[in-house]
Design a protein around this motif. Structure first.
Motif, PDB file in Angstrom:
ATOM      1  N   ALA A   5       5.972  -2.136  -3.524  1.00 35.89           N
ATOM      2  CA  ALA A   5       5.602  -3.313  -4.312  1.00 35.89           C
ATOM      3  C   ALA A   5       5.620  -4.571  -3.458  1.00 35.89           C
ATOM      4  N   LEU A   6       6.599  -4.712  -2.574  1.00 40.17           N
ATOM      5  CA  LEU A   6       6.677  -5.886  -1.694  1.00 40.17           C
ATOM      6  C   LEU A   6       5.438  -5.987  -0.817  1.00 40.17           C
ATOM      7  N   LEU A   7       4.974  -4.847  -0.301  1.00 36.00           N
ATOM      8  CA  LEU A   7       3.778  -4.864   0.537  1.00 36.00           C
ATOM      9  C   LEU A   7       2.533  -5.171  -0.296  1.00 36.00           C
ATOM     10  N   LEU A   8       2.435  -4.568  -1.480  1.00 42.10           N
ATOM     11  CA  LEU A   8       1.284  -4.798  -2.343  1.00 42.10           C
ATOM     12  C   LEU A   8       1.197  -6.250  -2.800  1.00 42.10           C
ATOM     13  N   GLN A   9       2.347  -6.877  -3.002  1.00 44.82           N
ATOM     14  CA  GLN A   9       2.395  -8.254  -3.490  1.00 44.82           C
ATOM     15  C   GLN A   9       2.339  -9.273  -2.364  1.00 44.82           C
ATOM     16  N   GLY A  10       2.219  -8.820  -1.121  1.00 44.33           N
ATOM     17  CA  GLY A  10       2.108  -9.742  -0.001  1.00 44.33           C
ATOM     18  C   GLY A  10       3.409 -10.383   0.420  1.00 44.33           C
ATOM     19  N   GLN A  11       4.550  -9.891  -0.079  1.00 43.76           N
ATOM     20  CA  GLN A  11       5.837 -10.458   0.302  1.00 43.76           C
ATOM     21  C   GLN A  11       6.359  -9.873   1.613  1.00 43.76           C
ATOM     22  N   ALA A  12       5.710  -8.835   2.104  1.00 42.13           N
ATOM     23  CA  ALA A  12       6.021  -8.257   3.407  1.00 42.13           C
ATOM     24  C   ALA A  12       4.710  -7.959   4.117  1.00 42.13           C
ATOM     25  N   GLN A  13       4.727  -8.099   5.444  1.00 39.85           N
ATOM     26  CA  GLN A  13       3.538  -7.780   6.234  1.00 39.85           C
ATOM     27  C   GLN A  13       3.497  -6.311   6.624  1.00 39.85           C
ATOM     28  N   PHE A  14       4.682  -5.706   6.752  1.00 41.47           N
ATOM     29  CA  PHE A  14       4.788  -4.326   7.212  1.00 41.47           C
ATOM     30  C   PHE A  14       5.772  -3.554   6.337  1.00 41.47           C
ATOM     31  N   LEU A  15       5.514  -2.258   6.176  1.00 45.17           N
ATOM     32  CA  LEU A  15       6.431  -1.355   5.473  1.00 45.17           C
ATOM     33  C   LEU A  15       6.828  -0.239   6.415  1.00 45.17           C
ATOM     34  N   LEU A  16       8.141  -0.066   6.605  1.00 50.51           N
ATOM     35  CA  LEU A  16       8.688   1.010   7.432  1.00 50.51           C
ATOM     36  C   LEU A  16       9.317   2.037   6.499  1.00 50.51           C
ATOM     37  N   CYS A  17       8.852   3.292   6.585  1.00 50.87           N
ATOM     38  CA  CYS A  17       9.351   4.301   5.656  1.00 50.87           C
ATOM     39  C   CYS A  17       9.144   5.699   6.232  1.00 50.87           C
ATOM     40  N   HIS A  18       9.869   6.674   5.664  1.00 52.32           N
ATOM     41  CA  HIS A  18       9.612   8.072   5.979  1.00 52.32           C
ATOM     42  C   HIS A  18       8.328   8.501   5.275  1.00 52.32           C
ATOM     43  N   ARG A  19       7.625   9.426   5.890  1.00 48.58           N
ATOM     44  CA  ARG A  19       6.406   9.930   5.258  1.00 48.58           C
ATOM     45  C   ARG A  19       6.180  11.388   5.648  1.00 48.58           C
ATOM     46  N   HIS A  20       5.396  12.071   4.829  1.00 45.53           N
ATOM     47  CA  HIS A  20       5.066  13.481   5.050  1.00 45.53           C
ATOM     48  C   HIS A  20       3.646  13.689   4.542  1.00 45.53           C
ATOM     49  N   ALA A  21       2.890  14.519   5.237  1.00 46.43           N
ATOM     50  CA  ALA A  21       1.479  14.720   4.884  1.00 46.43           C
ATOM     51  C   ALA A  21       1.294  15.236   3.463  1.00 46.43           C
ATOM     52  N   LEU A  22       2.261  15.991   2.947  1.00 41.46           N
ATOM     53  CA  LEU A  22       2.131  16.557   1.605  1.00 41.46           C
ATOM     54  C   LEU A  22       2.495  15.557   0.505  1.00 41.46           C
ATOM     55  N   ALA A  23       3.108  14.442   0.890  1.00 37.13           N
ATOM     56  CA  ALA A  23       3.528  13.437  -0.101  1.00 37.13           C
ATOM     57  C   ALA A  23       2.978  12.082   0.305  1.00 37.13           C
ATOM     58  N   PRO A  24       1.692  11.829   0.042  1.00 38.20           N
ATOM     59  CA  PRO A  24       1.078  10.579   0.491  1.00 38.20           C
ATOM     60  C   PRO A  24       1.696   9.346  -0.158  1.00 38.20           C
ATOM     61  N   ILE A  25       1.672   8.235   0.586  1.00 34.61           N
ATOM     62  CA  ILE A  25       2.140   6.956   0.069  1.00 34.61           C
ATOM     63  C   ILE A  25       1.194   6.491  -1.040  1.00 34.61           C
ATOM     64  N   ARG A  26       1.736   5.703  -1.992  1.00 26.15           N
ATOM     65  CA  ARG A  26       0.928   5.268  -3.142  1.00 26.15           C
ATOM     66  C   ARG A  26       0.087   4.038  -2.813  1.00 26.15           C
ATOM     67  N   PHE A  27      -0.746   4.174  -1.789  1.00 22.03           N
ATOM     68  CA  PHE A  27      -1.659   3.098  -1.411  1.00 22.03           C
ATOM     69  C   PHE A  27      -3.074   3.660  -1.342  1.00 22.03           C
ATOM     70  N   GLU A  28      -4.054   2.824  -1.649  1.00 19.91           N
ATOM     71  CA  GLU A  28      -5.440   3.211  -1.441  1.00 19.91           C
ATOM     72  C   GLU A  28      -5.685   3.300   0.069  1.00 19.91           C
ATOM     73  N   PRO A  29      -6.181   4.456   0.577  1.00 17.50           N
ATOM     74  CA  PRO A  29      -6.312   4.627   2.030  1.00 17.50           C
ATOM     75  C   PRO A  29      -7.231   3.622   2.697  1.00 17.50           C
ATOM     76  N   ASN A  30      -8.199   3.081   1.959  1.00 16.59           N
ATOM     77  CA  ASN A  30      -9.113   2.111   2.564  1.00 16.59           C
ATOM     78  C   ASN A  30      -8.543   0.698   2.561  1.00 16.59           C
ATOM     79  N   GLN A  31      -7.352   0.510   1.973  1.00 16.98           N
ATOM     80  CA  GLN A  31      -6.754  -0.818   1.908  1.00 16.98           C
ATOM     81  C   GLN A  31      -5.556  -0.971   2.838  1.00 16.98           C
ATOM     82  N   PHE A  32      -5.052   0.146   3.387  1.00 16.06           N
ATOM     83  CA  PHE A  32      -3.879   0.097   4.247  1.00 16.06           C
ATOM     84  C   PHE A  32      -4.072   1.007   5.446  1.00 16.06           C
TER      85      PHE A  32
END
Length: 299
Positions: free
Chosen positions: A134-161
């Motif tokens: 939410a912080l990244l979507l709302q522009g309150q952060a420029q970058f998001l650092l997180c764990h990720r896995h190919a089977l569990a995509p992040i909840r972002f539109e791929p063409n926007q991030f």
């Protein structure tokens, strides 16, 4: 119509609760509810289906959601661009990071980058995965650092991030030791049930575990405790409450000291990446320079 109403809408759609959304927006629940009603009157229809269990989006709300988060983000970008054009651009880099990475990976990683050249002031916001998104979507952060896995995509539109891999980690099944240092609970245990310390569905690591289905291989596992944060499960595992799949980076000191031991071999591990996300589009010169000078993984 006020921008705050759109931000309230995004928060309530994410949290599914008036009380949690109001807390996230730092307003009282009655004031938050009035602003949501004001937005619905402005739109001309109900956007949320209210029930004692959970707040859900109506069909109109789902339609409205498709553009609301992007509109808030675009307005934040417009404000940022205007500030930069007016000479008020700050050199501070704003990061949102999940709790586990804030305490373990981030400090050493940012020091490594600073050793390659000055990057200026840094601001770190540490929260749950959903809150960081939410912080990244709302522009309150420029970058998001997180764990990720190919089977569990992040909840972002791929063409926007866009994203890059900045590190590697793994989720390791761990248990407190018994009197002789062997795991109190073992995944190859022949009899009885195994207590599982699990992540909630809202947790980023919970999404990864659910998508990977590693626990399905041990039908004797029985969830006895759930939490959003890996640090909470780490504490419960230390107490001998059960088996927890924990980030190796977070549990490194406990493994080294013998406070936690493996409950299963490497074939039970879930390899995960540490990713850095940012919105697609123009950024400040400081942010662009930082992004373009990121060190390669394991450099």
């Amino acid at each position: 119509m006020e921008l705050a109403w759109l931000e309230d809408f995004v928060a309530l759609a994410e949290k599914g609760s008036f009380s949690r959304a109001a807390e996230a927006r730092h307003v009282t629940q009655p004031a938050f509810s009035r602003r949501i009603r004001s937005l619905e009157r402005w739109v001309g229809t109900d956007l949320f289906q209210r029930s004692p269990q959970r707040i859900t989006l109506t069909p109109a709300g789902l339609q409205f959601q498709r553009g609301a988060a992007a509109l808030v983000q675009n307005l934040e970008h417009l404000r940022h661009d205007a500030r930069e054009a007016g000479g008020r651009e700050t050199a501070t880099l704003h990061f949102a990071a999940t709790h586990a990475l804030s305490f373990t990976f981030f400090p050493a990683w940012i020091r490594q980058i600073e050793q390659r050249g000055a990057i200026g002031p840094v601001r770190l916001l540490s929260d749950t995965m959903a809150a960081c998104e939410a912080l990244l979507l709302q522009g309150q952060a420029q970058f998001l650092l997180c764990h990720r896995h190919a089977l569990a995509p992040i909840r972002f539109e791929p063409n926007q991030f866009e994203s890059v891999v900045v590190g590697m980690d793994s989720l390791v099944p761990l248990s407190a030791p018994d009197a002789i240092g062997a795991p109190r609970w073992r995944l190859d245990q022949a009899e009885g049930t195994l207590p599982l310390l699990s992540y909630t569905a809202e947790s980023g690591l919970g999404r990864i575990m659910a998508a990977h289905h590693v626990t399905d291989r041990a039908p004797a596992l029985d969830s006895v405790f759930e939490a959003q944060l890996a640090a909470t499960l780490l504490g419960k595992a230390r107490e001998g409450r059960g088996i927890a799949w924990l980030p190796a980076g977070l549990a490194a000191k406990d493994i080294a000291s013998g406070a936690l031991v493996r409950a299963g071999g490497p074939d039970w591990d879930v390899p995960i990446e540490i990713g850095l996300f940012r919105p697609v589009g123009p950024h400040s010169a400081v942010a662009e320079r930082f992004w373009n000078n990121l060190p390669p993984v394991n450099a």
